[in-house]
Design an enzyme around this catalytic site. Sequence first.
Site, PDB file in Angstrom:
ATOM      1  N   LYS A  77       0.850  -1.190   0.000  1.00  0.00           N
ATOM      2  CA  LYS A  77       0.000   0.000   0.000  1.00  0.00           C
ATOM      3  C   LYS A  77       0.888   1.242   0.000  1.00  0.00           C
ATOM      4  O   LYS A  77       1.945   1.255   0.640  1.00  0.00           O
ATOM      5  CB  LYS A  77      -0.876  -0.069   1.249  1.00  0.00           C
ATOM      6  CG  LYS A  77      -1.969   0.975   1.380  1.00  0.00           C
ATOM      7  CD  LYS A  77      -2.846   0.658   2.604  1.00  0.00           C
ATOM      8  CE  LYS A  77      -3.922   1.675   2.868  1.00  0.00           C
ATOM      9  NZ  LYS A  77      -4.779   1.297   4.016  1.00  0.00           N
ATOM     10  N   SER A 152      -9.752   1.305   3.127  1.00  0.00           N
ATOM     11  CA  SER A 152      -8.911   2.142   2.297  1.00  0.00           C
ATOM     12  C   SER A 152      -7.871   1.370   1.494  1.00  0.00           C
ATOM     13  O   SER A 152      -7.320   1.902   0.533  1.00  0.00           O
ATOM     14  CB  SER A 152      -8.191   3.188   3.158  1.00  0.00           C
ATOM     15  OG  SER A 152      -7.306   2.546   4.055  1.00  0.00           O
ATOM     16  N   SER A 176      -9.682  -1.333   7.194  1.00  0.00           N
ATOM     17  CA  SER A 176      -9.195  -1.084   5.841  1.00  0.00           C
ATOM     18  C   SER A 176      -8.500  -2.249   5.158  1.00  0.00           C
ATOM     19  O   SER A 176      -8.233  -2.168   3.961  1.00  0.00           O
ATOM     20  CB  SER A 176      -8.252   0.118   5.837  1.00  0.00           C
ATOM     21  OG  SER A 176      -9.011   1.287   5.807  1.00  0.00           O
TER      22      SER A 176
HETATM   23  N1  GLN Z   1     -12.928   3.370   6.809  1.00  0.00           N
HETATM   24  C1  GLN Z   1     -12.351   3.709   8.081  1.00  0.00           C
HETATM   25  C2  GLN Z   1     -11.967   5.162   8.062  1.00  0.00           C
HETATM   26  O1  GLN Z   1     -12.253   5.785   7.103  1.00  0.00           O
HETATM   27  C3  GLN Z   1     -11.177   2.849   8.366  1.00  0.00           C
HETATM   28  C4  GLN Z   1      -9.970   3.251   7.616  1.00  0.00           C
HETATM   29  C5  GLN Z   1      -8.772   2.377   7.865  1.00  0.00           C
HETATM   30  O2  GLN Z   1      -8.871   1.291   8.444  1.00  0.00           O
HETATM   31  N2  GLN Z   1      -7.617   2.882   7.477  1.00  0.00           N
HETATM   32  O3  GLN Z   1     -11.394   5.683   8.949  1.00  0.00           O
END
Ligand code: GLN
Length: 489
Positions: A77, A152, A176
């Site tokens: 990532k 994400s 994410s």
């Molecule tokens: N979707 C969650 C957020 O927007 C989790 C994001 C993540 O785990 N990086 O914060």
Amino acid sequence: MHLPTAHELSEQLNRGETTSVKLTQQYLEKIERTEPRLHSFITVLGHEALAAAEASDRRRAYELPKSPFDGVPVAVKDNMITKGTKTTCASRILDNFVPPYNGTVVQKLQDAGMIVIGKANLDEFAMGSSTENSAFGRSNNPWNTDLVPGGSSGGSATCVAGGQVPWSLGSDTGGSIRQPAALCGIVGMKPTYGRVSRYGLVAFASSLDQIGPMTLDVEDTAHLLKMISGYDTKDSTSANLPVPDYAEEMRKGSLRGKKVARPKEFFTGEGMDAGVARVVDAAVEKLASLGAEIVDVSMPHLKYSISCYYLVATAECSSNLARYDGAQYGYRTEGAKNIVEMFSKSRAEGFGAEVKRRIMMGTHALSAGYYDAYYSKALKIRTLLKQDYDAALKQADLIVAPTSPIPAFPAGAKADPMSMYLCDIFTLSLNLAGYCGISLPAGFTANEGLPVGVQLFAGAFEEVKLLQASYEFEKALGVVGSRLPAVVG
Ligand code: GLN
């Protein structure tokens, strides 16, 4: 036909049936063919990957591979720091940032001889559940490119599900890794807080962030987890505990006689798609048919997990993201009249809308007069949530839950931030507790044929227990390798 797993590729390399250069070329060609439809990557490392593959083949020729996975490609990532390779976090504020060092996980992959083939797309600074918040455009779901892959770590999911790379690393602050894994039909694991070093993971919410594997099957997750785990003097939150041979240990367990808690709050939530619910319920029945005892429990504070998470995570992000000011590195505005204007314009022009929203919410929650009402209250709720986990894990060995209330959705469908935040209703409490969890492919919705995930959770540093159950569960579910997405390289 199924997509080859990393452990299969490792066997082929060990038997001399292929070479790292051949594999790397094949994957680079797949990327070239499918990237216009998937957009998994922010950066593809063509020449660098081939040079690393040549070096790997030379090591194997002298029978000196660095690990069984020497020569196998991998993607990371783009919030993981890579020496000499742009690391953007999908943000304009870092679009010219080339780090002078490697993050610990990246170094570990290279020390194992693996070929880092690309930097995967994400929501800006890992904030989001669809990759639509990437400053460089969204990734597309390989099962249906009109749909989002989740987020994400959306790019890390699409590159594996779409056959562009055998496995990848994502990061999970509130879901994410697990949510995009579920929406793309692959395996995604969030290890226990402290299992994997975050040195060189660009910080979003430091008390929640954790790096983990995204793979085609549980065996690959076990191998990759072993490779990235362990104590690191450069991360004071990393745990000084031995790293088991997860792939070896994984085969030794059995679900027979194990207790699996089914918290009613995870199964009676509003907004649960009926097609997803059917697949998850069938998966729970599979657990029972393997001899597990399903124990109905209640975790009463789960209903506060979204509010709690969005106070803790935004508070921490407002502090972590204060460092991007255009002074040292990253984007700097042109022609500012003084330093204050330079800071504020660089930030206004560099950050996207969701990141700004989070910084403002977090700054508000931490400000004098609101701290007690918001942030400190959220910390108390976090303790109650953790106690719910402890109580459930006292009655049972594992917890089962859906991964996402809905399957992959069309781009633009969740324009209202609150509806996007609800995507993580089943994932974020695990990060607040700090424990480990995995999302496994459970099946497909009957109507749209879209992948559905199911989660298992275990306590702190119980990855072996989690993987043992997952290995057996995965075989019983029989989903892995059963269908190929529409876009496959
Ligand atoms: N979707 C969650 C957020 O927007 C989790 C994001 C993540 O785990 N990086 O914060």
